[in-house]
Design a protein around this motif. Sequence first.
Motif, short mmCIF file in Angstrom:
data_model
loop_
_atom_site.label_atom_id
_atom_site.label_comp_id
_atom_site.label_asym_id
_atom_site.label_seq_id
_atom_site.Cartn_x
_atom_site.Cartn_y
_atom_site.Cartn_z
N ILE A 17 -16.58 14.80 -28.61
CA ILE A 17 -16.58 13.59 -27.78
C ILE A 17 -15.14 13.17 -27.52
CG2 ILE A 17 -17.33 11.17 -27.61
CD1 ILE A 17 -19.39 11.75 -29.78
N GLU A 18 -14.85 12.84 -26.26
CA GLU A 18 -13.53 12.38 -25.88
C GLU A 18 -13.52 10.85 -25.91
OE1 GLU A 18 -12.55 13.88 -21.99
OE2 GLU A 18 -10.87 12.48 -21.82
N GLY A 19 -12.62 10.26 -26.70
CA GLY A 19 -12.55 8.80 -26.76
C GLY A 19 -12.07 8.20 -25.45
N ASN A 59 -20.06 4.37 -29.50
CA ASN A 59 -19.04 3.81 -30.40
C ASN A 59 -17.77 4.66 -30.38
OD1 ASN A 59 -20.47 1.61 -31.18
ND2 ASN A 59 -21.13 2.43 -33.15
N VAL A 60 -17.92 5.97 -30.44
CA VAL A 60 -16.75 6.84 -30.45
C VAL A 60 -15.97 6.68 -29.14
CG1 VAL A 60 -15.93 9.23 -30.51
CG2 VAL A 60 -17.77 8.52 -32.03
N VAL A 61 -16.69 6.71 -28.02
CA VAL A 61 -16.03 6.57 -26.72
C VAL A 61 -15.34 5.20 -26.63
CG1 VAL A 61 -16.36 6.47 -24.21
CG2 VAL A 61 -17.61 8.15 -25.57
N SER A 62 -15.99 4.17 -27.17
CA SER A 62 -15.46 2.81 -27.06
C SER A 62 -14.24 2.56 -27.93
CB SER A 62 -16.53 1.78 -27.46
OG SER A 62 -17.66 1.90 -26.65
N TYR A 63 -14.22 3.14 -29.12
CA TYR A 63 -13.20 2.73 -30.08
C TYR A 63 -12.26 3.83 -30.57
CZ TYR A 63 -16.31 -1.30 -30.33
OH TYR A 63 -17.08 -2.38 -30.01
N ILE A 83 -18.21 12.10 -36.78
CA ILE A 83 -16.91 11.82 -37.41
C ILE A 83 -15.91 11.55 -36.31
CG2 ILE A 83 -15.11 12.75 -38.93
CD1 ILE A 83 -17.26 14.76 -39.94
N ASP A 84 -15.22 10.40 -36.41
CA ASP A 84 -14.22 10.16 -35.37
C ASP A 84 -12.83 9.98 -35.94
OD1 ASP A 84 -13.46 7.37 -35.87
OD2 ASP A 84 -15.39 6.78 -35.02
N GLU A 85 -11.85 10.18 -35.07
CA GLU A 85 -10.46 9.86 -35.39
C GLU A 85 -10.15 8.60 -34.62
OE1 GLU A 85 -7.73 13.07 -34.65
OE2 GLU A 85 -9.14 14.52 -35.51
N GLY A 86 -9.97 7.50 -35.35
CA GLY A 86 -9.76 6.23 -34.66
C GLY A 86 -9.24 5.19 -35.61
N PRO A 87 -9.37 3.93 -35.24
CA PRO A 87 -8.78 2.85 -36.05
C PRO A 87 -9.52 2.59 -37.37
CG PRO A 87 -10.03 1.95 -34.21
CD PRO A 87 -10.02 3.43 -34.03
N GLY A 88 -10.76 3.07 -37.49
CA GLY A 88 -11.54 2.75 -38.68
C GLY A 88 -12.09 1.34 -38.61
N ILE A 89 -12.98 1.02 -39.56
CA ILE A 89 -13.61 -0.31 -39.58
C ILE A 89 -13.11 -1.08 -40.80
CG2 ILE A 89 -15.83 -1.53 -39.71
CD1 ILE A 89 -17.13 1.03 -38.51
N PRO A 90 -12.42 -2.22 -40.59
CA PRO A 90 -11.85 -2.96 -41.73
C PRO A 90 -12.91 -3.50 -42.69
CG PRO A 90 -11.05 -3.83 -39.61
CD PRO A 90 -12.12 -2.84 -39.30
N ASN A 91 -14.02 -4.00 -42.14
CA ASN A 91 -15.03 -4.60 -43.00
C ASN A 91 -16.42 -4.11 -42.57
OD1 ASN A 91 -16.90 -6.26 -44.26
ND2 ASN A 91 -15.59 -8.09 -44.15
N ILE A 92 -16.93 -3.13 -43.28
CA ILE A 92 -18.19 -2.48 -42.87
C ILE A 92 -19.36 -3.46 -42.93
CG2 ILE A 92 -19.88 -0.70 -43.50
CD1 ILE A 92 -17.56 1.17 -44.06
N ASP A 93 -19.40 -4.30 -43.96
CA ASP A 93 -20.51 -5.27 -44.07
C ASP A 93 -20.58 -6.16 -42.84
OD1 ASP A 93 -21.32 -4.29 -46.45
OD2 ASP A 93 -20.22 -5.76 -47.66
N LEU A 94 -19.40 -6.60 -42.42
CA LEU A 94 -19.31 -7.47 -41.25
C LEU A 94 -19.73 -6.70 -39.99
CD1 LEU A 94 -18.42 -10.36 -40.59
CD2 LEU A 94 -16.11 -9.47 -40.17
#
Lengths: 148, 113, 124
Positions: A17-19, A59-63, A83-94
């Motif tokens: 997938i291309e972001g 989600n991958v395309v968006s972020y 699996i993506d290469e991106g900013p990651g999610i700071p707070n998964i629960d949120l």
Amino acid sequence: MPVQETNHISYQRSFYIEGGNFNYAGIVSTSIKSILKQMDFPSNVVRKCSIVCYESEINVVSYARKGVVNLTINSNTIQIEVIDEGPGIPNIDLAMQEGYSTATQKIREMGFGAGMGLHNIESYSDAFIISSELGKGTRLLMTINIKQ
Amino acid sequence: MNLETIVKELGLEVKCASENLKNDVTGGYTGDLLSDVMANSHEGNIWITRQVHQNIVAVASLKDHAGIILINSCEPTQDTLAKASQEKIPIMVSNLHAFELTGKIYNLLEKKD
Amino acid sequence: MKLRDVKEILDADVIVGEDKLDMEVNTAFGADLMSDVLSFAKSGSILLTGLTNDQVIRTADILDIAAIVLVRGKRANADTINLAKELKIPILSTKYILFETAGRLYAKGMVGCVEKVDNASARN
């Protein structure tokens, strides 16, 4: 059908997938859906797999910058790993909370980004694992049981 | 027709600004894209949406909507409720989805006109 | 009712799928948020929406949506129309707003659809 003792792998394929490129967002999910349909899986299994795959792909395309989808079909389950290469999610629960979103206006205009994606993915998966590392990326693993 | 009749007929749960249920409803607008609702809805409309964040109050207030109905048992956020109370925009909740809720309200408004 | 009746009731133009107007359609889902559609809409329903991008077509394909009705006189661009042709998903376009579109169809007996996959599998 013979009873399967082990959950052995019978099919495996990866998709890229291309972001950021919304022109192709959904193309992987469409392919996976048609593969599963051709293999004659029950329609509700195909549906669940397609939905979790599609929301993840969006989600991958968006972020993210890029991502890979690994489709693995075992005798008892279908697994979709994203699996993506991106900013990651700071707070998964949120992030898992329905309604929570960091989407841009552009994403919202596409009809996404209302904070429902991860929630949808979890509710359509029979098992769901999410992990994320800030600055590196996010991994989702969705398992759908073939026998519903 | 006023909001109160619609609330009663459809069993809506009123979340705030219940003092404004006498607001007259001139028509309806169903939509989840704020820019669309901003551009195309009218004064006195009852707005049907599944968006719950506080920006909906600003839109409803600017467009002088009669009120907002959230579909599918969606709960407004705290910010949304606080802002709606302040702006006196009634927010109601229905357990129906957009199609059916819209259909019922459309029929009610047609009948009385 | 048939897709042809939907076209009549909504005074709609057929953008894709002139050959599919005899298809039986009895349930509808109206939304502008594709995640909402993915969360609740049932296979075989028609999707009423104000969005016109590729994601609407992809979402319809993923869910086996019978047809898409674009409201407010919206038209899709050529690429999106080609995608719908490729995936064989009919598109109608009506000048009515979503409120009016849903209202008219509901008044003619079309019903809403809400289905969670879990409920569907429980019935199977």
